[in-house]
Write a protein that holds these residues in place. Structure first.
Motif, short mmCIF file in Angstrom:
data_model
loop_
_atom_site.label_atom_id
_atom_site.label_comp_id
_atom_site.label_asym_id
_atom_site.label_seq_id
_atom_site.Cartn_x
_atom_site.Cartn_y
_atom_site.Cartn_z
N MET A 1 0.88 -1.13 -0.06
CA MET A 1 -0.14 -0.45 0.29
C MET A 1 1.34 1.17 -0.24
N GLU A 2 0.60 2.01 -1.05
CA GLU A 2 2.26 3.48 -0.68
C GLU A 2 0.81 4.31 -0.34
N TYR A 3 1.67 5.68 0.29
CA TYR A 3 1.23 6.00 0.98
C TYR A 3 1.50 7.84 0.03
N ASN A 4 -0.12 8.73 0.56
CA ASN A 4 0.30 9.49 -0.47
C ASN A 4 1.23 10.99 0.57
N PHE A 5 1.99 10.61 -0.37
CA PHE A 5 3.74 11.83 0.20
C PHE A 5 3.45 12.28 0.00
N ARG A 6 2.90 13.35 -1.62
CA ARG A 6 2.44 15.02 -1.66
C ARG A 6 2.50 15.39 -0.60
N LYS A 7 0.33 14.50 -0.28
CA LYS A 7 -0.06 15.32 0.91
C LYS A 7 0.37 15.32 1.48
N ILE A 8 1.01 14.26 2.49
CA ILE A 8 1.54 14.35 3.66
C ILE A 8 2.58 15.03 4.28
N GLU A 9 3.35 15.02 2.61
CA GLU A 9 4.89 16.47 3.39
C GLU A 9 4.38 17.83 2.84
N LYS A 10 3.66 18.05 1.82
CA LYS A 10 2.85 19.38 2.41
C LYS A 10 2.44 20.11 3.46
N TYR A 717 11.78 14.70 -5.95
CA TYR A 717 11.22 14.63 -4.50
C TYR A 717 9.88 15.15 -4.77
N GLU A 718 9.63 15.42 -6.46
CA GLU A 718 8.25 15.26 -7.05
C GLU A 718 7.33 13.94 -7.71
N LYS A 719 9.13 13.46 -8.20
CA LYS A 719 8.23 11.72 -8.35
C LYS A 719 9.05 10.66 -7.85
N TYR A 720 9.25 11.05 -6.44
CA TYR A 720 9.02 9.59 -4.92
C TYR A 720 9.33 10.66 -3.86
N GLY A 721 8.90 11.88 -3.51
CA GLY A 721 8.96 12.67 -2.19
C GLY A 721 9.93 12.32 -1.58
N SER A 722 10.13 13.92 -1.06
CA SER A 722 10.88 14.26 0.16
C SER A 722 11.72 13.03 1.35
N LYS A 762 -3.20 -1.65 7.64
CA LYS A 762 -4.34 -2.87 7.20
C LYS A 762 -5.71 -1.96 6.68
N ASN A 763 -5.58 -3.26 5.03
CA ASN A 763 -6.41 -2.72 4.24
C ASN A 763 -6.79 -0.91 4.03
N LYS A 764 -5.69 -0.10 4.00
CA LYS A 764 -5.81 1.33 4.31
C LYS A 764 -6.16 2.36 5.41
N ILE A 765 -6.00 1.59 5.80
CA ILE A 765 -6.92 2.02 8.03
C ILE A 765 -5.28 1.84 8.90
#
Length: 928
Positions: A1-10, A717-722, A762-765
């Protein structure tokens, strides 16, 4: 499960800024001051090579905070200097405007990487509120002299008082010209004569000296601004030229600069570089009688480290800026030729390849061979790179001397045989070098024609720059005598001008219309009002860029103080930099200047520490494959790389031209159309193709804007995250090693970060358990904590990340999602990947930033004891191996090994000499 790094880092970057999370002030905690070497805000912004040191320092700063230290981690910009001025010349934009625009770009990039700088302490060297104090310090240096007896700088007023009261007392100053006269004579001197004498003592002084002059850049350059005989910026020819320049008497501090290296924690290579730059040598000064006196001078002092070679001496070389050279150009029999040579401009690059010089018509007498005349030459040959002022030519045993002797048909004499024994001398024949040296020195001292002496290679630093974009030197000239601009009138700010270029050797300030000092009204006025009674010309050179960067680390401690450059209480709290991180390219010039400046401020009582930096860590370079194409020398023709040795396309020589790597297609093919648009000067060039394709050469070297091989961190960092970018840079290898950039390997870091994220989801939760961990899980965690502490103390970021990967994999296999295990794991991760750690920490229910929570402490009962296998060697030969518990003391290990049956058997008829134990590596038993 990948995390949304753009949203989190900003989100977390906004949070850190909004709540001033990294704001620092003095408190009761133990301080830790960590600093990156001053960045210069160029127009192209950061590349991934720059980020290496910034990320490393940030990891360590975050770690030191959570283990209980009050961490100062400031940032600012070295915003004066040549690059901004050259950009202004090219674009017509004012340097101030480009600097501010470029620094905004830097700040944006820095914040996106998640660096924990305290922006409340941001400074610019080009800010008048900052360079006011740089000017103030220059005035203090000007108004000081170095007393060799007390080994410290003192106010010049003390020296003047000494001259007034005890003028017949010998003044032991830092200059080669010492004065001895009575107070009556001193009082009879006019102002100009007194100032001429004082300039021999002042730590900042005017001197007509040979400097590195770059016509294309229109300014003097320091030695460290020249690479391979050309200017580091632009690659332009550099000439040796005589000019009246301001100097700083750094040479007075040579011994203290050398001794100070003992208390700095840094690499052996850095200490060696500094030591070589200072260049201490203990040798012999010999006083040679000049055959035909030069004016009132009838002898010359020359230094040599090899007095035993005196019988091989066949000539003397003086550099054009040797104090005697100017005299010779007036009084010599060949004075016209000498005058022409002494005042000639020498191209450094050409002069290193071609030997030049002039015979003066003068001689010195050999001190041991009666009536033997030694010719005196003046040459730039020896002084181009090492600033040598004089040379005793021994061509029989020194390669450069041999080349010079062959050029001028001078005798070459051998004085040592293959066994290093003396030959061809009346009373040294058969002596070895050591015996010969002792005898020669004894004779020289007895005859009073020589003395043992310590010499230093370091020379006084040229302080004048014929540029606009630098700190104005706060000096005006009253009847040619330098006078300081009153302290309460600082800063003296740069005037507004339209053309920033030096024209006909006239600096930009030399062409300024409003650059005169009104002594009566104490203000700057138009030049047309200069009357040499009340209004006088102001110095038209500016300070070098190293002036502002020689003390900026002190200003960070008290950046908003308008009353003084630093408050004593704040200086007493922060004292100096605990960890200084930067590139090895600053290991000589910048560090020498900063250390000198610091010692001067200590001498005058404004700070309390001898050295500015406790520990210096040079990060290695990030390497990248640059692209090079080959242009036929003197022609507008480019030849494909594979055809260079093809006889059909044989040309005498080629010029290497670096190409931006963005213009390279697959298989090292150049996109010719894009190249022509990018480099318009080559638009009409002819390209000789190879199988219909133009190939370039690829070369792995330092990532540099000048090599056009940089990687922009924005893309990464735009492609992979900071966080992925940060961890990848730290995982490349030890911080001090150079390492190649390979984007293909970033995916491994990306997968690791996703795996770490999945421990908590687990299961995105988001889901963690409150169940108590198993013994195995506790062992995994506490061993990781212990190892992390050890690795962080040794700045081993790459192995720390390996540890996090192993721990994450182990917990993933166990399907561990227990809070008591995962919560401390987040804290271990936080210095390296702060964004994802803050996000998970928040989800774990914590209301404050993770930076405010103490680093976890390991419990010894869960630490897994390991065994260490030692190879047991006898006189260097392996005999057997033995295992020991990890915590076994060295004393116990030695005892057990010496009482081991195999050891007793080997030593039965032998005599034990020594047992060498290298912890965790080998044991070597030496015997007869």
């Amino acid at each position: 499960m990948e995390y949304n790094f753009r949203k989190i880092e900003k989100r977390w970057q906004i949070y850190w800024k909004k709540y001033n999370i990294f704001y620092t002030k003095e408190n009761k905690k133990i301080k830790y001051y960590i600093l990156n070497m001053f960045p210069y805000p160029s127009g192209t912004g950061l590349h991934v090579g720059h980020c290496l040191g910034y990320i490393a320092s940030d990891v360590y700063a975050r770690y030191k905070r959570v283990v209980g230290y009050n961490v100062l981690n400031p940032i600012g910009f070295d915003s004066f200097g040549l690059p901004a001025e050259q950009y202004a010349i090219q674009t017509g934009k004012h340097p101030h405007n480009t600097i501010m625009k470029n620094s905004c770009r830097y700040k944006e990039q820095i914040n996106k990487i998640g660096l924990s700088f305290d922006w409340n302490r941001e400074l610019y060297t080009s800010n008048p509120n900052y360079y006011r104090w740089t000017q103030w310090m220059f005035i203090q240096i000007f108004n000081s002299w170095y007393d060799k007896n007390s080994k410290q700088a003192k106010p010049i007023d003390f020296l003047i008082e000494e001259f007034n009261q005890n003028g017949n007392h010998f003044i032991n100053a830092s200059t080669t010209s010492n004065y001895k006269f009575d107070s009556k004579t001193w009082k009879k001197l006019n102002s100009y004569e007194k100032e001429s004498i004082l300039l021999n003592y002042r730590l900042a002084f005017l001197c007509n000296n040979t400097v590195n002059w770059c016509p294309e850049l229109g300014t003097v350059l320091a030695n460290d601004e020249i690479k391979n005989g050309k200017s580091e910026r632009g690659g332009y020819p550099v000439y040796k030229k005589k000019m009246l320049q301001w100097h700083i008497r750094i040479s007075a501090y040579a011994e203290r600069l050398l001794k100070g290296l003992d208390i700095i924690d840094c690499s052996k290579s850095l200490k060696k570089l500094q030591s070589n730059w200072i260049g201490k040598s203990i040798g012999t000064s010999i006083f040679f009688k000049i055959l035909y006196p030069i004016g009132e001078i009838n002898q010359i002092e020359l230094f040599t480290s090899y007095p035993e070679m005196i019988f091989g001496m066949t000539f003397i070389i003086l550099s054009p800026d040797h104090p005697l050279s100017e005299k010779i150009s007036i009084f010599s029999l060949h004075h016209k030729d000498v005058f022409t040579y002494v005042n000639k401009e020498f191209c450094i690059d050409e002069n290193t390849k071609n030997i030049s010089g002039v015979f003066t018509g003068n001689y010195v007498l050999h001190p041991f061979i009666q009536k033997k005349r030694i010719p005196i030459y003046i040459s730039n040959f020896f002084s181009i790179k090492n600033q040598t002022k004089s040379i005793i030519g021994i061509p029989g045993h020194e390669e450069k001397s041999k080349k010079f002797a062959q050029k001028f048909n001078i005798e070459i004499i051998k004085v040592l045989d293959f066994n290093e024994k003396c030959i061809n001398s009346n009373f040294l024949n058969g002596f070895n070098r050591k015996q010969a040296k002792e005898k020669i020195i004894k004779i020289l001292i007895t005859k009073k024609i020589g003395e043992t002496k310590t010499s230093y290679k370091i020379h006084d630093a040229v302080f004048s720059r014929q540029r606009y974009w630098g700190e104005p030197i706060p000096i005006y000239f009253k009847n040619k005598i330098p006078k300081i601009i009153p302290l309460d009138q600082l800063p003296i700010m740069l005037p507004k001008i339209d053309n920033f270029h030096t024209i006909n050797d006239k600096s930009p300030l030399g062409r300024a219309k409003n650059w005169a000092w009104d002594e009566k009204n104490m203000k700057i006025v138009p030049n047309i009002l200069i009357d040499q009674k009340y209004i006088f010309p102001i110095e038209t050179s500016t300070m070098p860029s190293w002036a502002g960067s020689s003390w900026y680390f002190l200003r960070y401690m008290d950046v908003h103080n308008n009353q003084f450059f630093i408050d004593k209480k704040k200086e007493n709290y922060w004292k100096n930099v605990d960890l200084y991180i930067g590139g090895a390219e600053h290991s000589t010039g910048h560090l020498i200047y900063a250390r000198f400046w610091h010692k001067f401020l200590l001498d005058r009582g404004w700070i309390t520490t001898e050295e500015p930096f406790k520990k210096i860590l040079n990060q290695g370079m990030i390497l990248s494959y640059s692209a090079i194409i080959f242009k036929v020398t003197g022609k507008n023709i480019f030849v494909s790389y594979g055809l260079l040795k093809n006889k059909k396309h044989a040309y005498s020589s080629f010029q290497e031209v670096y190409v931006d790597i963005s213009l390279i297609k697959k298989n090292n093919e150049l996109d010719i159309n894009k190249f022509k648009k990018y480099r318009f000067e080559f638009y009409s060039s002819i390209f000789i193709l190879e199988r219909g394709i133009f190939f370039c050469k690829r070369k792995l070297e330092k990532m540099s804007k000048s090599k056009y091989n940089v990687i922009n961190p924005d893309e990464i960092y735009e492609k992979y995250g900071s966080d992925v970018f940060r961890i990848y840079e730290m995982f490349l290898g030890p911080i001090y090693q150079s390492k190649p950039w390979d984007e293909k390997k970033i995916n491994g870091i990306k997968n690791f970060m996703n795996k770490f994220w999945c421990l908590f989801h687990k299961n995105k939760i988001f889901k963690v358990s409150e169940i108590n961990p198993t013994l195995q899980e506790y062992k995994i965690l506490h061993n990781a904590i212990k190892k992390m502490q050890e690795k962080m103390q040794s700045f081993s970021c790459n192995t720390s990340i390996s540890l996090l990967m192993i721990t994450t994999n182990q917990l993933t296999v166990l399907k561990c999602n227990k809070r008591k295990i995962l919560e401390p794991l987040v804290q271990l991760m936080a210095p390296f990947a702060p964004h994802i750690s803050e996000e998970i920490w928040y989800k774990l229910g914590h209301k404050k930033s993770i930076i405010f929570y103490n680093f976890p402490i390991f419990n010894a009962k869960y630490i897994v004891e390991k065994e260490i296998t030692y190879p047991i060697m006898f006189n260097g030969k392996l005999k057997f191996v033995e295992k020991f518990n990890y915590n076994t003391s060295i004393k116990e290990i030695k005892h057990k090994i010496l009482n081991h049956p195999k050891t007793k058997f080997v030593l039965k008829k032998k005599t034990l000499q020594k047992i060498i134990l290298i912890p965790k590596k080998i044991i070597n038993i030496l015997f007869k």
